[in-house]
Motif scaffolding. Sequence first.
Motif, PDB file in Angstrom:
ATOM      1  N   HIS A  79       0.864  -1.198   0.000  1.00 54.50           N
ATOM      2  CA  HIS A  79       0.000   0.000   0.000  1.00 54.50           C
ATOM      3  C   HIS A  79       0.891   1.235   0.000  1.00 54.50           C
ATOM      4  O   HIS A  79       1.442   1.614   1.035  1.00 54.50           O
ATOM      5  N   HIS A  81       1.452   5.352  -1.993  1.00 57.16           N
ATOM      6  CA  HIS A  81       1.002   6.441  -2.885  1.00 57.16           C
ATOM      7  C   HIS A  81       2.270   7.208  -3.295  1.00 57.16           C
ATOM      8  O   HIS A  81       2.520   8.312  -2.792  1.00 57.16           O
ATOM      9  N   HIS A 246      -9.648   1.852   1.164  1.00 52.02           N
ATOM     10  CA  HIS A 246      -9.265   2.558   2.379  1.00 52.02           C
ATOM     11  C   HIS A 246     -10.508   2.499   3.281  1.00 52.02           C
ATOM     12  O   HIS A 246     -11.519   3.152   2.981  1.00 52.02           O
ATOM     13  N   HIS A 269      -6.093  -0.033   6.331  1.00 55.31           N
ATOM     14  CA  HIS A 269      -6.201   0.864   7.504  1.00 55.31           C
ATOM     15  C   HIS A 269      -6.884   0.147   8.666  1.00 55.31           C
ATOM     16  O   HIS A 269      -6.227  -0.342   9.545  1.00 55.31           O
ATOM     17  N   ASP A 321       1.996   2.697   3.534  1.00 53.43           N
ATOM     18  CA  ASP A 321       1.097   3.799   3.155  1.00 53.43           C
ATOM     19  C   ASP A 321       1.917   5.021   2.721  1.00 53.43           C
ATOM     20  O   ASP A 321       1.453   6.159   2.871  1.00 53.43           O
TER      21      ASP A 321
HETATM   22 FE    FE Z   1      -3.366   5.069   1.715  1.00 57.65          FE
END
Ligand code: FE
Length: 410
Positions: A79, A81, A246, A269, A321
């Motif tokens: 995960h 970004h 998410h 999450h 994340d």
């Molecule tokens: Fe995320």
Amino acid sequence: MKLAILGCSQLVTLAGPHRPRAGVEMRGLAIIHDGAMLIEAGRIQHVGKRSEIESLIEKDCTVVDAGNRVVMPGFVDAHTHPIFAGNRADEFEQRASGATYAEIAAAGGGIRSTVRQTRAASEDALLDSTAKYVQWFLRNGTTTIEAKSGYGLAPEQEYKLLRVIGRIKPLRCVPTFLGAHEIPDEFRGRAQEYAAVVINEMLPEVASKKLAEYCDVFCEPGIFGLDESRRILIAARALGLGLRMHADQLSKSGAAELAAELAATTADHLEHTGASGIAALHSAGVQPVLLPGSVYALGSTRYPNARGMIQAGLPVVLATDFNPGSSPTPSIPMVLSLACTQMKMTPAEAITAATINAAWSVGRAHQIGSLEPGKLADFVIHDCTDFRELAYFFGVEPAHAVYIDGNSVL
Ligand code: FE
Ligand code: NIG
């Protein structure tokens, strides 16, 4: 092209049943002491004791001495970004002075501020800025990332980010379309209309051009509610994309139950998920992806209930994340530390969560996540002699050497 790795204090193979590891299985790392490994044409041929492997070494084989260090599969970060322009050090300072993530976002900052900067950057400029983060991942022992778009939030802009993901080297990348990451400025108050653009315009293009393997949604009241999230994910599934979510990050909204209803691949999450959500994920076979770096960096103490999930039999995954807002870290070792200190996972469970279980969660368990004959030679020599040191020391970059497809990349 033959390669032998000798001198592994512990060869942490993660060999085991061909399924995501649950319950006590998460503690079994299948370690070979004084281990060694033989690689040919980028694939693992043999693993075993040094004496067994030494007897197989032929003249044309390159021999690498790991120097009595831990050798294990590269981390699979399920995960991230990683494609964005600029950063949000300014908001970090505001949060240090008392502002909350939600307040900053509501005032037009947060994800939308990164979107404004990212829209203004060219594809090549984004690839350049991402190169620095790629090095960070490698230096922390990560060889595969699941990489999301989500800072474009308009058709051409999202495709641009997915094309950048497709050009990243030498990390292995699994691309995820996250067009439903926020409501962009030009659609404020018109979430449904923006969701329609995601469904009718972006998803068909992403699927037909094969720009992504998965679709993700930021399911949160005030961003994409349950109904919009369901609509988007059902449309994605109909086009052949896998589903991630998410879920229950900032509040408990029933998002985990929605992930179960849709039999998503992962629900990520889960800071606010309770017992019924955990049970629903278990009966639907959804893998939880826990992201303690974002809890830490937001200054919260509400970590997801990892022990409850492991006890319920869920094959837990840990990931960074990595993003410029809630979790500016590319470090799986830091995440291992947080998992052990804040969520009371054992070091072995945490390593399973960031290797073989993570590989299952991105659809790559047949290729990566463990050191077994036939798999791709993605592995790391860590500068320690015992695997527990990876979670115990924090704030260091433990990777001594990194290999992808049997090639030295760090
Ligand atoms: Fe995320
Ligand atoms: O996973 N919650 C939504 N997305 C990211 C944050 C992205 C950002 O703040 O830029 C997350 O925490």
